[in-house]
Design a protein around this motif. Structure first.
Motif, PDB file in Angstrom:
ATOM      1  N   LEU A  33      25.345 -36.366  12.296  1.00  0.00           N
ATOM      2  CA  LEU A  33      24.988 -35.973  13.663  1.00  0.00           C
ATOM      3  C   LEU A  33      25.477 -36.989  14.699  1.00  0.00           C
ATOM      4  N   ALA A  34      25.516 -38.261  14.335  1.00  0.00           N
ATOM      5  CA  ALA A  34      25.989 -39.278  15.278  1.00  0.00           C
ATOM      6  C   ALA A  34      27.456 -39.039  15.656  1.00  0.00           C
ATOM      7  N   LEU A  35      28.263 -38.578  14.711  1.00  0.00           N
ATOM      8  CA  LEU A  35      29.657 -38.266  15.025  1.00  0.00           C
ATOM      9  C   LEU A  35      29.744 -37.058  15.953  1.00  0.00           C
ATOM     10  N   ARG A  36      28.916 -36.072  15.714  1.00  0.00           N
ATOM     11  CA  ARG A  36      28.902 -34.903  16.613  1.00  0.00           C
ATOM     12  C   ARG A  36      28.518 -35.326  18.026  1.00  0.00           C
ATOM     13  N   LEU A  74      29.774 -32.712  20.734  1.00  0.00           N
ATOM     14  CA  LEU A  74      29.695 -31.388  20.102  1.00  0.00           C
ATOM     15  C   LEU A  74      28.242 -31.022  19.805  1.00  0.00           C
ATOM     16  N   PRO A  75      27.963 -29.724  19.704  1.00  0.00           N
ATOM     17  CA  PRO A  75      26.598 -29.311  19.356  1.00  0.00           C
ATOM     18  C   PRO A  75      26.230 -29.769  17.939  1.00  0.00           C
ATOM     19  N   VAL A  76      24.955 -30.088  17.751  1.00  0.00           N
ATOM     20  CA  VAL A  76      24.512 -30.594  16.451  1.00  0.00           C
ATOM     21  C   VAL A  76      24.377 -29.487  15.412  1.00  0.00           C
ATOM     22  N   ASN A  77      24.347 -28.248  15.828  1.00  0.00           N
ATOM     23  CA  ASN A  77      24.124 -27.141  14.889  1.00  0.00           C
ATOM     24  C   ASN A  77      25.403 -26.502  14.361  1.00  0.00           C
ATOM     25  N   LYS A  78      26.558 -27.086  14.672  1.00  0.00           N
ATOM     26  CA  LYS A  78      27.825 -26.522  14.200  1.00  0.00           C
ATOM     27  C   LYS A  78      28.658 -27.623  13.539  1.00  0.00           C
ATOM     28  N   LYS A  79      29.115 -27.357  12.315  1.00  0.00           N
ATOM     29  CA  LYS A  79      29.896 -28.334  11.559  1.00  0.00           C
ATOM     30  C   LYS A  79      31.319 -28.387  12.113  1.00  0.00           C
ATOM     31  N   PRO A  80      31.739 -29.564  12.623  1.00  0.00           N
ATOM     32  CA  PRO A  80      33.093 -29.682  13.179  1.00  0.00           C
ATOM     33  C   PRO A  80      34.133 -29.931  12.093  1.00  0.00           C
ATOM     34  N   SER A  81      35.355 -29.546  12.388  1.00  0.00           N
ATOM     35  CA  SER A  81      36.458 -29.822  11.460  1.00  0.00           C
ATOM     36  C   SER A  81      36.859 -31.286  11.592  1.00  0.00           C
ATOM     37  N   LEU A  82      37.542 -31.788  10.587  1.00  0.00           N
ATOM     38  CA  LEU A  82      38.055 -33.153  10.619  1.00  0.00           C
ATOM     39  C   LEU A  82      39.050 -33.310  11.766  1.00  0.00           C
ATOM     40  N   LYS A  83      39.854 -32.295  11.976  1.00  0.00           N
ATOM     41  CA  LYS A  83      40.850 -32.317  13.048  1.00  0.00           C
ATOM     42  C   LYS A  83      40.178 -32.478  14.413  1.00  0.00           C
ATOM     43  N   VAL A  84      39.130 -31.719  14.649  1.00  0.00           N
ATOM     44  CA  VAL A  84      38.415 -31.780  15.926  1.00  0.00           C
ATOM     45  C   VAL A  84      37.737 -33.143  16.100  1.00  0.00           C
ATOM     46  N   LEU A  85      37.024 -33.596  15.071  1.00  0.00           N
ATOM     47  CA  LEU A  85      36.353 -34.904  15.161  1.00  0.00           C
ATOM     48  C   LEU A  85      37.355 -36.030  15.395  1.00  0.00           C
ATOM     49  N   SER A  86      38.467 -36.003  14.690  1.00  0.00           N
ATOM     50  CA  SER A  86      39.480 -37.052  14.852  1.00  0.00           C
ATOM     51  C   SER A  86      40.026 -37.075  16.272  1.00  0.00           C
ATOM     52  N   GLY A  87      40.273 -35.903  16.808  1.00  0.00           N
ATOM     53  CA  GLY A  87      40.786 -35.830  18.172  1.00  0.00           C
ATOM     54  C   GLY A  87      39.787 -36.345  19.195  1.00  0.00           C
ATOM     55  N   ALA A 117      51.241 -30.185  11.463  1.00  0.00           N
ATOM     56  CA  ALA A 117      51.987 -29.102  10.804  1.00  0.00           C
ATOM     57  C   ALA A 117      51.147 -28.510   9.679  1.00  0.00           C
ATOM     58  N   CYS A 118      50.772 -29.362   8.730  1.00  0.00           N
ATOM     59  CA  CYS A 118      49.882 -28.935   7.649  1.00  0.00           C
ATOM     60  C   CYS A 118      49.077 -30.158   7.211  1.00  0.00           C
ATOM     61  N   HIS A 119      48.149 -29.925   6.344  1.00  0.00           N
ATOM     62  CA  HIS A 119      47.285 -31.021   5.909  1.00  0.00           C
ATOM     63  C   HIS A 119      48.036 -32.010   5.036  1.00  0.00           C
ATOM     64  N   CYS A 120      47.698 -33.259   5.217  1.00  0.00           N
ATOM     65  CA  CYS A 120      48.168 -34.334   4.349  1.00  0.00           C
ATOM     66  C   CYS A 120      46.906 -35.045   3.888  1.00  0.00           C
ATOM     67  N   SER A 121      46.675 -35.078   2.595  1.00  0.00           N
ATOM     68  CA  SER A 121      45.424 -35.648   2.094  1.00  0.00           C
ATOM     69  C   SER A 121      45.294 -37.140   2.395  1.00  0.00           C
ATOM     70  N   ILE A 122      46.403 -37.849   2.515  1.00  0.00           N
ATOM     71  CA  ILE A 122      46.341 -39.268   2.885  1.00  0.00           C
ATOM     72  C   ILE A 122      45.877 -39.401   4.332  1.00  0.00           C
ATOM     73  N   GLU A 123      46.467 -38.615   5.209  1.00  0.00           N
ATOM     74  CA  GLU A 123      46.089 -38.636   6.625  1.00  0.00           C
ATOM     75  C   GLU A 123      44.613 -38.263   6.776  1.00  0.00           C
ATOM     76  N   ASP A 124      44.167 -37.261   6.028  1.00  0.00           N
ATOM     77  CA  ASP A 124      42.765 -36.843   6.092  1.00  0.00           C
ATOM     78  C   ASP A 124      41.829 -37.947   5.603  1.00  0.00           C
ATOM     79  N   ALA A 125      42.187 -38.616   4.511  1.00  0.00           N
ATOM     80  CA  ALA A 125      41.356 -39.694   3.972  1.00  0.00           C
ATOM     81  C   ALA A 125      41.253 -40.852   4.964  1.00  0.00           C
ATOM     82  N   LYS A 126      42.369 -41.193   5.584  1.00  0.00           N
ATOM     83  CA  LYS A 126      42.364 -42.285   6.563  1.00  0.00           C
ATOM     84  C   LYS A 126      41.548 -41.912   7.800  1.00  0.00           C
ATOM     85  N   ALA A 127      41.628 -40.660   8.223  1.00  0.00           N
ATOM     86  CA  ALA A 127      40.839 -40.220   9.371  1.00  0.00           C
ATOM     87  C   ALA A 127      39.346 -40.269   9.042  1.00  0.00           C
TER      88      ALA A 127
END
Length: 171
Positions: free
Chosen positions: A101-104, A109-122, A132-142
Motif C-alpha cells: 500500500l505504501a507504494l500505491r 494510486l487508489p489502495v483498492n486496485k493492484k497496479p502493474s509493475l510498469k505503472v508503479l515504475s513510471g 517493447a516487451c517484457h524483459c525479466s531482468i528489467e522487471d527484477a531490477k524495477a
C-alpha cells in the motif's frame, strides 16, 4: 509461456534473479517440461529460438530453489512466478510490490486496485519499463528498486494492523 491446448497451462521459460544491488545472480531461459503452444512473447519476451538449448526445467528449479532458500524474495505479483517454478516460500520472506500500500500511496494510486509493475515504475521511479516487451531482468531490477523505496515501511505495507498508528492510544 503457455503449454497444452490453447496454451492454457502456464510454464516457466525464463527466470532472472538480481541481488539487492540489482546485480544479476541468475538469468536463464528454461525449457518447460511440456511442449510450448503459446510463447506469449508480448508478455514473456520469450521466442522459440530462446528455448533451443535452454536449461531443463528440473535443473533450473533446483538452482533457483537453492538461490532463494531462506532469502527474502522481492518481485511483483509473485503468485504466478511461484506457481510456474513450483515453489512455496514462507510468506514472511516474500516482498511482493504489487500488494504494498505504501507504494500505491507514493504513486498516488487508489489502495483498492493492484497496479502493474510498469505503472508503479513510471510513477514511483520515474522510469519507463517494458517499452517493447517484457524483459525479466528489467522487471527484477524495477521490483528491487521499488522495494528499496519502502523497505523501512515494509511490515506496515503488508499488514497495516502492525502499524503503531493503527492502534491509537486513548488518553
Amino acid at each position: 509461456v503457455g503449454c497444452g491446448p490453447n496454451g492454457r497451462i502456464s510454464a516457466l521459460a525464463r527466470c532472472s534473479i538480481v541481488n539487492y544491488n540489482g546485480d544479476i545472480i541468475f538469468d536463464s531461459y528454461v525449457k518447460p517440461s511440456l511442449p510450448v503452444t503459446d510463447y506469449r512473447t508480448k508478455w514473456s519476451g520469450v521466442k522459440h529460438k530462446h528455448l533451443d538449448g535452454a536449461m531443463l526445467f528440473n535443473d533450473a528449479r533446483k538452482k533457483i530453489r537453492k538461490l532463494l532458500l531462506n532469502k527474502y524474495i522481492v518481485g511483483h505479483d509473485l503468485k504466478n512466478d511461484f506457481q510456474a517454478i513450483q515453489i512455496k516460500p514462507h510468506p514472511l520472506l516474500v516482498r511482493d510490490t504489487s500488494i504494498c500500500l505504501a507504494l500505491r500511496h507514493l504513486a498516488g494510486l487508489p489502495v483498492n486496485k493492484k497496479p502493474s509493475l510498469k505503472v508503479l515504475s513510471g510513477l514511483v521511479l520515474g522510469k519507463e519499463i517494458q517499452k517493447a516487451c517484457h524483459c525479466s531482468i528489467e522487471d527484477a531490477k524495477a521490483a528491487i528498486s521499488l522495494y528499496k523505496k519502502v523497505e523501512d515501511q515494509w511490515d506496515n505495507c503488508r499488514n497495516p494492523f502492525l502499524n503503531d498508528t493503527y492502534w491509537s492510544i486513548k488518553s
